[in-house]
Write an enzyme that holds these catalytic residues in place. Structure first.
Site, PDB file in Angstrom:
ATOM      1  CG  HIS A  74      -2.123  -0.884   1.053  1.00  0.00           C
ATOM      2  ND1 HIS A  74      -3.108  -0.963   2.011  1.00  0.00           N
ATOM      3  CD2 HIS A  74      -2.505  -1.713   0.057  1.00  0.00           C
ATOM      4  CE1 HIS A  74      -4.055  -1.801   1.606  1.00  0.00           C
ATOM      5  NE2 HIS A  74      -3.705  -2.283   0.422  1.00  0.00           N
ATOM      6  CE1 TYR A 109      -6.768  -0.030   4.635  1.00  0.00           C
ATOM      7  CE2 TYR A 109      -5.729   2.119   4.415  1.00  0.00           C
ATOM      8  CZ  TYR A 109      -5.631   0.745   4.465  1.00  0.00           C
ATOM      9  OH  TYR A 109      -4.403   0.143   4.334  1.00  0.00           O
ATOM     10  CD  GLU A 128      -1.321   1.288   4.530  1.00  0.00           C
ATOM     11  OE1 GLU A 128      -2.125   2.240   4.410  1.00  0.00           O
ATOM     12  OE2 GLU A 128      -1.659   0.099   4.405  1.00  0.00           O
ATOM     13  N   GLY A 154      11.732 -14.222 -10.486  1.00  0.00           N
ATOM     14  CA  GLY A 154      11.964 -14.152  -9.044  1.00  0.00           C
ATOM     15  C   GLY A 154      13.428 -13.997  -8.684  1.00  0.00           C
TER      16      GLY A 154
END
Length: 409
Positions: A99, A109, A152, A289
């Protein structure tokens, strides 16, 4: 930037709410895919700019993002009502870093809450979603949301930016077309040289596509944290099995050249690499990866690390193995490093093992820190093999390039 900000997970459901969640969790779980599909349709109808400028349109078209959200909420609810389940800190940390790399802010949110709960009522029916049920699930949602908002906020503070202000204009300084088909991009700017980063982290890259949409994707950094430029590798995603080609990766391959300007975020990512190199390290990857693993190798090489480093990589063939030459150079430059490679296609393996990665015959340092990156199936298979060989799961740290990475415990 710290990659290990502690999370204060709220288990504060009162007994009445907890009873309601226990009773309704099976019903919500059985309908969660329908609920989240309904939710995203509602939200994007009301806020189409979110699909154009924030969410991954390819993942939305395939339903992958819906499944990731569904699983994360259901998993979190289960943790709240059953303290015996493993702590959800890893799941929340992974979501929080993603986020932050997208610039998500607390007010968003509320948007999710509005449309998610409308979807729950529509799918389950008003007779099922009574006031008590709605209140209990509301408490679950905001418990999870508040934990993420707090994480966050701290990540933004540690980065020295206002909430959500993580993107900077970056000039492409170099492009290298890897023989595997991957494209290696270096970008520069005063902020890039000054940005704090840890090995194994990633940046978000925002590009404006021909239809005017601004799409964002994350790419792992493959340079040492002391480099003045940020360098990442992009593997173009071809259309396959009814899934569309990758919008951003295809645009980068076809269009991005030195001198172009794109949006790049500050680095984020929660792989615990703060003390990497103080003991043995095992890096395990498949396909693209390899990128965070090469970033870790660059870090170890830059510090002339003398610890034991075992590098294990799986791919289809030498031709599809991304960053193969650089991986070999980095391993050769570390006195304690060794490389083992598996190729699955029946052709000249150039000294590598043939078939899928099989750790049965590999002597693993069980007291090492293990880092694994690849598809969900690959990571799950490797985790099982490591456990079978006696590796403590707490020593295994995973990164995936897929929406369902949130729910990999």
């Amino acid at each position: 930037m710290s990659t290990s900000s502690p999370l204060a997970v709220d288990r504060g459901l009162d007994p009445a709410h907890a009873d309601v969640i226990r009773a309704t969790l099976p019903l919500v779980g059985a309908n969660i895919d329908t609920i989240t599909t309904n939710f995203y349709a509602r939200m994007f109808e009301a806020r189409p700019e979110l699909l154009r400028n924030l969410f991954n349109r390819g993942n939305q078209a395939q339903g992958a993002q819906q499944r990731a959200l569904a699983a994360s909420i259901a998993t979190y609810a289960a943790h709240l009502v059953d303290p015996q389940l493993p702590h959800p800190e890893q799941l929340l940390s992974r979501i929080g870093h993603k986020h932050a790399s997208l610039g998500i802010t607390a007010d968003q949110y509320s948007i999710v809450h509005e449309h998610l709960f409308a979807a729950i009522v529509e799918v389950l029916g008003a007779e099922t979603v009574t006031a008590d049920v709605a209140e209990a699930w509301d408490r679950v949602y905001w418990s999870m949301a508040d934990t993420l908002i707090d994480l966050e906020r701290r990540l933004y503070e540690e980065s020295g930016v206002e909430a959500g202000q993580v993107f900077h204009r970056a000039t492409v300084t170099k492009r290298v077309d890897d023989p595997s088909g991957a494209v290696v991009i270096s970008v520069a700017g005063p902020w890039a040289a000054a940005s704090s980063r840890q090995p194994g982290q990633y940046v978000s890259v925002g590009v404006t596509l021909p239809d005017g949409a601004r799409q964002i994707r994350q790419y792992s950094l493959i340079t040492d944290g002391d480099a003045e430029e940020l360098t990442f590798a992009v593997k173009p995603v071809a259309a396959s099995g009814g899934c569309p080609a990758g919008e951003v990766s295809s645009w980068i391959e076809m269009c991005l050249r030195p001198g172009d300007v794109i949006d790049v975020s500050l680095p984020f990512g929660d792989l615990p690499t703060d003390e990497i190199g103080s003991g043995p390290v095992v890096l395990i990857s498949a396909g693209i990866g390899i990128t965070p693993m090469n970033g870790i190798l660059e870090h170890l090489r830059g510090r002339a690390a003398r610890c034991e480093v075992l590098v294990l990589h799986a791919d289809r063939s030498p031709a599809t193995h991304p960053l193969r030459e650089r991986q070999r150079q980095l391993v050769d430059g570390l006195p304690g490093a060794a490389l083992e490679v598996w190729y699955s296609e029946p052709e000249d393996t150039q000294g590598a093992r043939h078939g899928l990665m099989d750790l049965t015959g590999v002597e693993l340092p069980l007291h090492a820190s293990f880092y694994v990156c690849g598809s969900n199936g690959f990571v799950q298979a490797v985790r099982t093999q490591l456990a079978d060989q006696g590796v403590d799961p707490a020593r295994v740290h995973c990164e995936l390039f897929a929406p369902d990475e949130w729910v990999l415990g």
